[in-house]
Design a protein around this motif. Sequence first.
Motif, PDB file in Angstrom:
ATOM      1  N   THR A  38      85.505  97.862  48.183  1.00  0.00           N
ATOM      2  CA  THR A  38      84.164  97.357  48.474  1.00  0.00           C
ATOM      3  C   THR A  38      83.604  97.971  49.746  1.00  0.00           C
ATOM      4  O   THR A  38      82.445  98.399  49.789  1.00  0.00           O
ATOM      5  CB  THR A  38      84.198  95.829  48.618  1.00  0.00           C
ATOM      6  N   SER A  39      84.426  98.042  50.777  1.00  0.00           N
ATOM      7  CA  SER A  39      83.983  98.612  52.056  1.00  0.00           C
ATOM      8  C   SER A  39      83.609 100.076  51.902  1.00  0.00           C
ATOM      9  O   SER A  39      82.595 100.539  52.440  1.00  0.00           O
ATOM     10  CB  SER A  39      85.092  98.458  53.104  1.00  0.00           C
ATOM     11  N   ILE A  40      84.424 100.820  51.157  1.00  0.00           N
ATOM     12  CA  ILE A  40      84.153 102.248  50.979  1.00  0.00           C
ATOM     13  C   ILE A  40      82.855 102.448  50.197  1.00  0.00           C
ATOM     14  O   ILE A  40      82.048 103.329  50.520  1.00  0.00           O
ATOM     15  CB  ILE A  40      85.334 102.934  50.268  1.00  0.00           C
ATOM     16  N   ILE A  41      82.632 101.636  49.150  1.00  0.00           N
ATOM     17  CA  ILE A  41      81.393 101.746  48.376  1.00  0.00           C
ATOM     18  C   ILE A  41      80.179 101.483  49.267  1.00  0.00           C
ATOM     19  O   ILE A  41      79.172 102.205  49.211  1.00  0.00           O
ATOM     20  CB  ILE A  41      81.409 100.761  47.193  1.00  0.00           C
ATOM     21  N   ILE A  42      80.257 100.444  50.107  1.00  0.00           N
ATOM     22  CA  ILE A  42      79.141 100.118  50.993  1.00  0.00           C
ATOM     23  C   ILE A  42      78.892 101.260  51.976  1.00  0.00           C
ATOM     24  O   ILE A  42      77.742 101.686  52.195  1.00  0.00           O
ATOM     25  CB  ILE A  42      79.414  98.799  51.743  1.00  0.00           C
ATOM     26  N   ILE A  43      79.957 101.790  52.573  1.00  0.00           N
ATOM     27  CA  ILE A  43      79.810 102.868  53.555  1.00  0.00           C
ATOM     28  C   ILE A  43      79.162 104.098  52.924  1.00  0.00           C
ATOM     29  O   ILE A  43      78.193 104.658  53.450  1.00  0.00           O
ATOM     30  CB  ILE A  43      81.189 103.234  54.150  1.00  0.00           C
ATOM     31  N   VAL A  44      79.680 104.525  51.774  1.00  0.00           N
ATOM     32  CA  VAL A  44      79.162 105.728  51.119  1.00  0.00           C
ATOM     33  C   VAL A  44      77.724 105.509  50.639  1.00  0.00           C
ATOM     34  O   VAL A  44      76.855 106.371  50.824  1.00  0.00           O
ATOM     35  CB  VAL A  44      80.070 106.128  49.940  1.00  0.00           C
ATOM     36  N   SER A  45      77.448 104.339  50.037  1.00  0.00           N
ATOM     37  CA  SER A  45      76.103 104.069  49.516  1.00  0.00           C
ATOM     38  C   SER A  45      75.066 104.054  50.627  1.00  0.00           C
ATOM     39  O   SER A  45      73.980 104.646  50.496  1.00  0.00           O
ATOM     40  CB  SER A  45      76.094 102.742  48.759  1.00  0.00           C
TER      41      SER A  45
END
Length: 430
Positions: free
Chosen positions: A400-407
């Motif tokens: 979830t954290s990685i998706i938020i960061i990349v998005s």
Amino acid sequence: MFQTVRNAFKVADLRKKILYTILIIIIFRLGSAITVPFLDPSVLKSIVTSDNSFLGYFNVLTGGGLEKATIFAMSITPYINASIIVQLLTVAIPYLERLQKEGEVGRKKLGKITRYLTFVLALIQAVGFFFLLKSNNAVEYSTGWEVWFTGIIIVAAFTAGSCLIVWLGERITQKGIGNGISVILFAGIISRAPQAFSTLKSMWELGGQGQWQNYIYVPLIVVIFIAMIIFIIVMTNAERRIPVMYAKRVVGRKMYGGQNSHIPVKVSMSGVMPIIFATSILSIPSLIAQFVNVQEGFWLHFFQVFRYDSWGYAILYFVLIIAFNFFYIAIQYNPIEIANNLRKNNGAIPGIRPGKPTSDFISRVIWKIAMLGAVFLGIIAVFPIFFQMATGAQIALGGTSIIIIVSVALDTMRALESQLTMRKHKGFLE
């Protein structure tokens, strides 16, 4: 990306927006270091680190502010919940649905309703946190008349901190670059990067103390982290384009239409919303477990199923993500309305008759893409859980954290590029 940022700094007004955004982020990080009075941070940290779903999840979103008992401990979670509730209510309440279709004026009214609801949810959540902390002896004065005074101070600090973060996010949206709330969330998560590197360093050092498998796990985690970022970027930018042809029509002496276009259907249509929905639902049993403190029997096994490091949690998490992904898309996209708009504008999909056949075709495409996007979100979200259960090694930043960061990073870069394009910046166009 670096070229875009360098070109943006050459434009005076864009440079001011970037510096203003950085200033707001600095204020946010300073607030994340101011502790709430009458709380014992060491006790709160032990509670957060021992919990594997509810408080741990919120601690990630707050950038570690929860375990430090700061005024920004609740971060923007009340605003996220309020936004979700308002979006769901727009389907059930005709007045909110009309506001959503009224353009900028309607969106401002919906934003005001969301802010009021954010305050109410922040107050309720702050009261819940206070009683949770009080039951775990994290409050210094928890008996007698002092408990009322300390309770008011703690609840007021948590509530005011959450509302202040929303205000800071809105300032970024109005005067900075990108979506302010997303940028605040990005800053909170990315601030845990040093802790992630420290965890990897500790694992590597333990490899020299007999735990030789860490020499395999540490490089493997780095490779997986990079692979997940690449996978998320590819899937975030992936889309299915439905071709549309517009018929020629004569209005007066001018001819309109006759061009070809397309309807973009993104694979990641719902973003991280299904993950947030699923996590919120699965965090309820963990919250209840904090209050009832069950030690044995059926309910102990029941609450253990909802621990972050259990197979039951991972399976339920995956299923709920898929279900909420379809639900979120169902309330956001209306194939019948899209088909009607195409017919009104003399547009048609090649090989598909206007009307119901068009809406059925669009519906089939959307649901196929939605399934692909749901599986993508589910894999990214549950993979760190399965990896931790299989190896015992923990990936510091979850899916979830990685998706938020990349998005957020991609959206911010797109915002900069669009600003540069509007100004026809020579360095960018070349």
